[in-house]
Write a protein that holds these residues in place. Structure first.
Motif, PDB file in Angstrom:
ATOM      1  N   GLY A  78       0.772  -1.248   0.000  1.00  0.00           N
ATOM      2  CA  GLY A  78       0.000   0.000   0.000  1.00  0.00           C
ATOM      3  C   GLY A  78       0.792   1.280   0.000  1.00  0.00           C
ATOM      4  O   GLY A  78       0.204   2.367   0.091  1.00  0.00           O
ATOM      5  N   GLU A  79       2.108   1.212  -0.144  1.00  0.00           N
ATOM      6  CA  GLU A  79       2.925   2.425  -0.096  1.00  0.00           C
ATOM      7  C   GLU A  79       2.549   3.411  -1.198  1.00  0.00           C
ATOM      8  O   GLU A  79       2.247   4.581  -0.936  1.00  0.00           O
ATOM      9  CB  GLU A  79       4.409   2.044  -0.222  1.00  0.00           C
ATOM     10  CG  GLU A  79       5.354   3.235  -0.280  1.00  0.00           C
ATOM     11  CD  GLU A  79       6.776   2.827  -0.612  1.00  0.00           C
ATOM     12  OE1 GLU A  79       7.622   3.720  -0.715  1.00  0.00           O
ATOM     13  OE2 GLU A  79       7.037   1.615  -0.786  1.00  0.00           O
ATOM     14  N   ALA A  80       2.564   2.922  -2.443  1.00  0.00           N
ATOM     15  CA  ALA A  80       2.251   3.819  -3.563  1.00  0.00           C
ATOM     16  C   ALA A  80       0.783   4.210  -3.566  1.00  0.00           C
ATOM     17  O   ALA A  80       0.429   5.347  -3.875  1.00  0.00           O
ATOM     18  CB  ALA A  80       2.614   3.153  -4.885  1.00  0.00           C
ATOM     19  N   THR A  81      -0.076   3.274  -3.215  1.00  0.00           N
ATOM     20  CA  THR A  81      -1.518   3.542  -3.206  1.00  0.00           C
ATOM     21  C   THR A  81      -1.853   4.714  -2.293  1.00  0.00           C
ATOM     22  O   THR A  81      -2.593   5.628  -2.667  1.00  0.00           O
ATOM     23  CB  THR A  81      -2.279   2.287  -2.739  1.00  0.00           C
ATOM     24  OG1 THR A  81      -1.925   1.195  -3.585  1.00  0.00           O
ATOM     25  CG2 THR A  81      -3.776   2.505  -2.766  1.00  0.00           C
ATOM     26  N   ALA A  82      -1.318   4.682  -1.081  1.00  0.00           N
ATOM     27  CA  ALA A  82      -1.585   5.755  -0.121  1.00  0.00           C
ATOM     28  C   ALA A  82      -1.014   7.081  -0.620  1.00  0.00           C
ATOM     29  O   ALA A  82      -1.648   8.137  -0.481  1.00  0.00           O
ATOM     30  CB  ALA A  82      -1.002   5.397   1.243  1.00  0.00           C
ATOM     31  N   HIS A  83       0.184   7.031  -1.199  1.00  0.00           N
ATOM     32  CA  HIS A  83       0.784   8.268  -1.717  1.00  0.00           C
ATOM     33  C   HIS A  83      -0.092   8.871  -2.813  1.00  0.00           C
ATOM     34  O   HIS A  83      -0.377  10.076  -2.793  1.00  0.00           O
ATOM     35  CB  HIS A  83       2.179   7.972  -2.274  1.00  0.00           C
ATOM     36  CG  HIS A  83       2.790   9.139  -2.989  1.00  0.00           C
ATOM     37  ND1 HIS A  83       3.541  10.102  -2.341  1.00  0.00           N
ATOM     38  CD2 HIS A  83       2.735   9.526  -4.302  1.00  0.00           C
ATOM     39  CE1 HIS A  83       3.922  11.018  -3.215  1.00  0.00           C
ATOM     40  NE2 HIS A  83       3.450  10.691  -4.412  1.00  0.00           N
ATOM     41  N   ILE A  84      -0.504   8.036  -3.767  1.00  0.00           N
ATOM     42  CA  ILE A  84      -1.293   8.539  -4.891  1.00  0.00           C
ATOM     43  C   ILE A  84      -2.635   9.095  -4.417  1.00  0.00           C
ATOM     44  O   ILE A  84      -3.088  10.153  -4.859  1.00  0.00           O
ATOM     45  CB  ILE A  84      -1.488   7.433  -5.948  1.00  0.00           C
ATOM     46  CG1 ILE A  84      -0.145   7.079  -6.579  1.00  0.00           C
ATOM     47  CG2 ILE A  84      -2.485   7.870  -7.016  1.00  0.00           C
ATOM     48  CD1 ILE A  84      -0.177   5.842  -7.454  1.00  0.00           C
ATOM     49  N   ALA A  85      -3.279   8.378  -3.493  1.00  0.00           N
ATOM     50  CA  ALA A  85      -4.555   8.869  -2.959  1.00  0.00           C
ATOM     51  C   ALA A  85      -4.368  10.202  -2.246  1.00  0.00           C
ATOM     52  O   ALA A  85      -5.245  11.078  -2.289  1.00  0.00           O
ATOM     53  CB  ALA A  85      -5.155   7.842  -2.008  1.00  0.00           C
ATOM     54  N   GLY A  86      -3.210  10.377  -1.604  1.00  0.00           N
ATOM     55  CA  GLY A  86      -2.941  11.628  -0.902  1.00  0.00           C
ATOM     56  C   GLY A  86      -2.714  12.806  -1.829  1.00  0.00           C
ATOM     57  O   GLY A  86      -3.148  13.926  -1.537  1.00  0.00           O
ATOM     58  N   VAL A  87      -2.049  12.570  -2.967  1.00  0.00           N
ATOM     59  CA  VAL A  87      -1.763  13.681  -3.882  1.00  0.00           C
ATOM     60  C   VAL A  87      -2.876  13.884  -4.905  1.00  0.00           C
ATOM     61  O   VAL A  87      -2.859  14.865  -5.647  1.00  0.00           O
ATOM     62  CB  VAL A  87      -0.414  13.477  -4.604  1.00  0.00           C
ATOM     63  CG1 VAL A  87       0.726  13.411  -3.599  1.00  0.00           C
ATOM     64  CG2 VAL A  87      -0.424  12.252  -5.503  1.00  0.00           C
ATOM     65  N   ARG A  88      -3.847  12.951  -4.918  1.00  0.00           N
ATOM     66  CA  ARG A  88      -5.009  13.100  -5.819  1.00  0.00           C
ATOM     67  C   ARG A  88      -6.305  12.975  -5.011  1.00  0.00           C
ATOM     68  O   ARG A  88      -7.098  12.063  -5.205  1.00  0.00           O
ATOM     69  CB  ARG A  88      -4.942  12.050  -6.931  1.00  0.00           C
ATOM     70  CG  ARG A  88      -3.784  12.273  -7.890  1.00  0.00           C
ATOM     71  CD  ARG A  88      -3.610  11.136  -8.897  1.00  0.00           C
ATOM     72  NE  ARG A  88      -4.821  10.841  -9.638  1.00  0.00           N
ATOM     73  CZ  ARG A  88      -4.904   9.919 -10.607  1.00  0.00           C
ATOM     74  NH1 ARG A  88      -3.823   9.232 -10.953  1.00  0.00           N
ATOM     75  NH2 ARG A  88      -6.031   9.683 -11.230  1.00  0.00           N
ATOM     76  N   PRO A  89      -6.553  13.919  -4.110  1.00  0.00           N
ATOM     77  CA  PRO A  89      -7.711  13.811  -3.212  1.00  0.00           C
ATOM     78  C   PRO A  89      -9.056  13.908  -3.927  1.00  0.00           C
ATOM     79  O   PRO A  89     -10.075  13.500  -3.373  1.00  0.00           O
ATOM     80  CB  PRO A  89      -7.520  14.973  -2.236  1.00  0.00           C
ATOM     81  CG  PRO A  89      -6.714  15.979  -3.014  1.00  0.00           C
ATOM     82  CD  PRO A  89      -5.774  15.151  -3.841  1.00  0.00           C
ATOM     83  N   GLY A  90      -9.060  14.417  -5.134  1.00  0.00           N
ATOM     84  CA  GLY A  90     -10.321  14.539  -5.869  1.00  0.00           C
ATOM     85  C   GLY A  90     -10.746  13.273  -6.571  1.00  0.00           C
ATOM     86  O   GLY A  90     -11.844  13.213  -7.138  1.00  0.00           O
ATOM     87  N   ASP A  91      -9.894  12.246  -6.541  1.00  0.00           N
ATOM     88  CA  ASP A  91     -10.208  10.975  -7.189  1.00  0.00           C
ATOM     89  C   ASP A  91     -10.440   9.892  -6.140  1.00  0.00           C
ATOM     90  O   ASP A  91      -9.883   9.939  -5.036  1.00  0.00           O
ATOM     91  CB  ASP A  91      -9.051  10.534  -8.092  1.00  0.00           C
ATOM     92  CG  ASP A  91      -8.799  11.505  -9.235  1.00  0.00           C
ATOM     93  OD1 ASP A  91      -9.769  12.137  -9.691  1.00  0.00           O
ATOM     94  OD2 ASP A  91      -7.634  11.634  -9.660  1.00  0.00           O
ATOM     95  N   ASP A  92     -11.252   8.899  -6.497  1.00  0.00           N
ATOM     96  CA  ASP A  92     -11.498   7.760  -5.619  1.00  0.00           C
ATOM     97  C   ASP A  92     -10.765   6.534  -6.171  1.00  0.00           C
ATOM     98  O   ASP A  92     -10.689   6.336  -7.387  1.00  0.00           O
ATOM     99  CB  ASP A  92     -12.998   7.469  -5.527  1.00  0.00           C
ATOM    100  CG  ASP A  92     -13.736   8.520  -4.717  1.00  0.00           C
ATOM    101  OD1 ASP A  92     -13.102   9.194  -3.880  1.00  0.00           O
ATOM    102  OD2 ASP A  92     -14.957   8.683  -4.933  1.00  0.00           O
TER     103      ASP A  92
END
Length: 257
Positions: free
Chosen positions: A96-110
């Motif tokens: 989940g390292e990359a997943t959490a990072h991407i979700a954090g920098v793209r808060p407008g996407d699910d």
């Protein structure tokens, strides 16, 4: 990094790593009869692993909120996330390292994330809690079945498949996740303009990915060959280690015509 995708959990065995995490992505597994994948291929492989106390606590405390139940019925994404937003499917997220990072920098996407490896699910839930992320939902199930039964045509804005198991031996290449039938199904689930982003650190697999994705008539390459690493995809510890050893990483980004 991880190598894989999907669902079948056994606390110390199943891993679906195709993501970019510290563990290695897992690869293909058995597809439903309606998908012309080779018999017996799943989106994940079984790997050893132990759930830590922190992961177990995250599973207990946060699992009921962020882990969705698999059901062979169309997903109501707005209900699952509590809002209407662009939806990205991730197949196999390792730890989940990359997943959490991407979700954090793209808060407008699910982000709808498939992973069968219980320690990986626990690790991502722990990151969700620590980082206060609200735009991730997890399906602890084979992503091939999720794709087949839960996602309607033109329901996705993006697909992430990071570092799926390369199945290095030639006789095992048929088990690789990125094959024409699955790519065709993924393309059909994308909205026009939606994208598929794959990444691998195994050059022969990168070459196969490029060939398979380029042959899908619904998809168009965003680059002349391989893409520049998109801004949102982070380098993981595993990837940095490989780069220090001279290993390459190949990104491919195709869009739905």
């Amino acid at each position: 990094m991880g190598r894989g995708l999907g669902a079948n959990l056994q606390s110390a065995a199943v891993t679906q790593t195709p993501s970019i995490q510290e563990s290695r992505p897992a690869a293909p597994g058995a597809a439903p009869a309606s998908i012309a994948h080779p018999k017996g291929i799943k989106s994940y492989v079984r790997r050893a692993g132990r759930t830590t106390s922190g992961q177990a606590k995250a599973l207990e405390d946060l699992g009921p909120r962020y882990v969705l139940d698999y059901a062979p019925a169309p997903l109501d994404a707005a209900a699952a996330f509590g809002r209407s937003a662009p939806l990205v499917l991730e197949i196999g997220f390792g730890m989940g390292e990359a997943t959490a990072h991407i979700a954090g920098v793209r808060p407008g996407d699910d982000f709808l994330c498939c992973e069968v490896h219980e320690p990986g699910v626990g690790a991502l839930l722990k990151r969700i809690g620590e980082q206060g992320l609200s735009n991730i939902r997890i399906l602890q199930h084979d992503a091939v079945e999720v794709l087949e039964h839960m996602l309607a045509p033109a329901s996705l804005d993006g697909v992430h498949i990071f570092f799926p198991d390369p199945w290095h031996k030639k006789r095992h290449n048929k088990r690789r996740l990125i094959q024409p039938p699955l790519v065709a199904r993924l393309a059909g689930r994308l909205k026009p303009g939606g994208y598929i982003h794959c990444a691998t650190d195994w050059q022969p697999y990168a070459e196969q990915m490029l060939q398979v994705l380029s042959a899908e008539p619904l998809l168009a390459n965003t680059a002349q060959g391989y893409a520049t690493q998109p801004w949102y995809r982070p380098l993981t510890k595993f990837e940095n280690r490989g780069m220090r050893l001279g290993h390459g990483v190949w990104d491919l980004v195709f869009t739905r015509r």
